[in-house]
Design an enzyme around this catalytic site. Structure first.
Site, PDB file in Angstrom:
ATOM      1  NE  ARG A  29      -2.681   0.877   3.448  1.00  0.00           N
ATOM      2  CZ  ARG A  29      -3.198   0.882   4.530  1.00  0.00           C
ATOM      3  NH1 ARG A  29      -4.533   0.207   4.553  1.00  0.00           N
ATOM      4  NH2 ARG A  29      -2.670   0.789   5.733  1.00  0.00           N
ATOM      5  CE  LYS A  54      -2.140   4.583   7.317  1.00  0.00           C
ATOM      6  NZ  LYS A  54      -3.393   5.480   7.989  1.00  0.00           N
ATOM      7  CD  GLU A  83     -11.735   5.618   4.624  1.00  0.00           C
ATOM      8  OE1 GLU A  83     -11.138   4.933   5.095  1.00  0.00           O
ATOM      9  OE2 GLU A  83     -10.991   6.133   3.519  1.00  0.00           O
TER      10      GLU A  83
HETATM   11  N1  PLP Z   1      -9.172   4.292   6.465  1.00  0.00           N
HETATM   12  C1  PLP Z   1      -8.390   5.245   6.884  1.00  0.00           C
HETATM   13  C2  PLP Z   1      -8.863   6.548   6.551  1.00  0.00           C
HETATM   14  C3  PLP Z   1      -7.308   4.981   7.790  1.00  0.00           C
HETATM   15  O1  PLP Z   1      -6.224   5.971   8.014  1.00  0.00           O
HETATM   16  C4  PLP Z   1      -6.914   3.653   8.314  1.00  0.00           C
HETATM   17  C5  PLP Z   1      -5.960   3.265   8.990  1.00  0.00           C
HETATM   18  O2  PLP Z   1      -4.854   2.877   8.364  1.00  0.00           O
HETATM   19  C6  PLP Z   1      -8.020   2.835   7.727  1.00  0.00           C
HETATM   20  C7  PLP Z   1      -8.863   3.032   6.999  1.00  0.00           C
HETATM   21  C8  PLP Z   1      -7.648   1.205   8.226  1.00  0.00           C
HETATM   22  O3  PLP Z   1      -6.932   0.677   7.355  1.00  0.00           O
HETATM   23  P1  PLP Z   1      -5.849  -0.517   8.099  1.00  0.00           P
HETATM   24  O4  PLP Z   1      -6.763  -1.559   8.428  1.00  0.00           O
HETATM   25  O5  PLP Z   1      -4.998  -1.010   6.967  1.00  0.00           O
HETATM   26  O6  PLP Z   1      -5.199  -0.062   9.214  1.00  0.00           O
HETATM   27  C1  COI Z   2      -4.195   3.302  11.622  1.00  0.00           C
HETATM   28  O1  COI Z   2      -5.010   2.846  12.110  1.00  0.00           O
HETATM   29  O2  COI Z   2      -2.771   2.799  11.581  1.00  0.00           O
HETATM   30  C2  COI Z   2      -4.250   4.717  11.178  1.00  0.00           C
HETATM   31  O3  COI Z   2      -3.178   5.169  10.529  1.00  0.00           O
HETATM   32  C3  COI Z   2      -5.116   5.460  11.554  1.00  0.00           C
HETATM   33  C4  COI Z   2      -4.839   6.698  12.218  1.00  0.00           C
HETATM   34  C5  COI Z   2      -5.834   7.389  12.220  1.00  0.00           C
HETATM   35  C6  COI Z   2      -4.255   6.554  13.527  1.00  0.00           C
END
Ligand code: PLP
Ligand code: COI
Length: 341
Positions: free
Chosen positions: A82, A184, A220
């Site tokens: 990612r 991200k 989201e």
């Molecule tokens: N959506 C957003 C905007 C996020 O910042 C995060 C955190 O990483 C997620 C979703 C969840 O992603 P993940 O499950 O890969 O941590």
């Molecule tokens: C995560 O879940 O790792 C994120 O980056 C989300 C952030 C809002 C702390």
């Protein structure tokens, strides 16, 4: 190895400086060898592209102590992938996936004394990130970059632990249809700061962002994907090109189907149908699965039948199975658990 003297059970989601961080510099078209350092300070030009034009991307994952005392991370290869997609979208050089996993491994190993013990409820949050470091004043990508990884021990992301959250439908947009919502990038979070401060001031825990084009579909929150459960126990997650492809959500889909035998639908979810769901949760690395009890849409209160006191039953099963896999209590699918030591 002796653990640090930290009150693990009462940690919030804050920054605590740990002993080592990983740094690699990109110059003249190549990443240098990189390695661990102790200095937590970053020194860059006042005109660095990251400071002027927000050229920065990041990742988030966690290290866990398993029931049998190993330190592991969860699917770091997907974070590496990612981050490559994020970097490409912002015209940054990619940090190779194998080096990403190695950098995470080295940083966690060096900070093993900060990995919270099994059963404490805390974990070591790992933050890989990358930014344009040389001076640019015309709008263009930097030529020099820094890739870094630091760690910090954390507890629950939301105050109050796993108590169901109250969220509001947000009037600000998070991502444009052909924008950067799916990567991200720090810029996505900068633009959410006003919305989250405003939400907190009004007594809400988080924002539910809608799709910017029609404002009819659920996207989201600022830091997690949505997961809904229908009254007949089907798991539903919003599908959109402008949400972050959450690794937790993708893992939960597999867990729901393969471990729990549930039906899963990944599809567009309309705000109108939210009142028909039985359960709602936010999923992500930081959020794990945080249950939602109430959604407020401009004065209209939608109470999820699972209530304001505990997680709904399907959400709880998903939570227990996912965290069971991460903590080594339940056998993981091939390749999900990366052993550090
Ligand atoms: N959506 C957003 C905007 C996020 O910042 C995060 C955190 O990483 C997620 C979703 C969840 O992603 P993940 O499950 O890969 O941590
Ligand atoms: C995560 O879940 O790792 C994120 O980056 C989300 C952030 C809002 C702390």
């Amino acid at each position: 190895m002796e653990k640090k003297n930290i009150d693990w059970e009462n940690l919030g989601f804050g920054y605590i400086k740990t002993d080592y961080r990983y740094v690699s510099d990109y110059k003249n078209g190549a990443w240098n060898e990189g390695g661990l350092i102790e200095d937590d300070k970053v020194v860059i030009s006042e005109c660095a592209c990251v400071l002027q034009y927000a050229q920065t991307v990041f990742e988030g994952l966690k290290a866990y102590t398993t029931e049998d005392g190993r330190i592991v991370t969860f699917r770091p290869d997907l974070n590496a992938e990612r981050m490559i997609q994020s970097a490409e979208r912002l015209e940054m050089p990619v940090f190779p996936a194998d080096r990403f996993v190695d950098a995470v491994t080295q940083t966690v190993k060096a900070n093993a004394a900060y990995v919270p013990p099994y059963g404490s409820g805390a974990t070591l949050y790992i933050r890989p990130y990358m930014f344009g470091s040389n001076a640019v004043i015309g709008v263009k990508p930097a030529d020099e970059y820094q890739f870094r990884v630091f760690t910090t021990p954390v507890g629950h992301y939301f105050k109050g632990g796993v108590k169901p959250l109250t969220i509001r439908v947000c009037d600000f947009d998070r991502a444009a249809p052909h924008g950067t919502g799916h990567i991200k990038a720090g810029l996505n979070y900068a633009m959410s700061l006003h919305a989250i401060v405003d939400a907190h001031q009004k007594g809400y825990d988080e924002n539910m962002y809608l799709d910017a084009a029609t404002r009819k579909k659920v996207e989201e929150t600022g830091g997690a994907n949505f997961l809904f459960v229908t009254k007949d126990n089907t798991v539903v997650t919003p599908k959109s090109n402008s949400i972050l492809p959450s690794i937790t959500r993708r893992s939960l889909i597999h867990v729901a189907e393969e471990y729990l035998g549930l039906k899963v639908e990944e599809r567009e979810v309309y705000l109108d149908e939210v009142e028909d769901f039985a359960e709602c949760g936010l999923c992500g690395t930081a959020a794990v699965i945080s249950p939602v009890g109430k959604i407020v849409d401009h004065g209209k209160e939608i109470f999820l039948p699972s209530g304001m006191h505990e997680m709904g039953p399907v959400t709880k099963k998903l939570y227990d199975t996912l965290t069971g896999i991460q903590m080594g209590r339940i056998e993981a699918p091939e390749g999900w658990i990366h052993v550090i030591e």
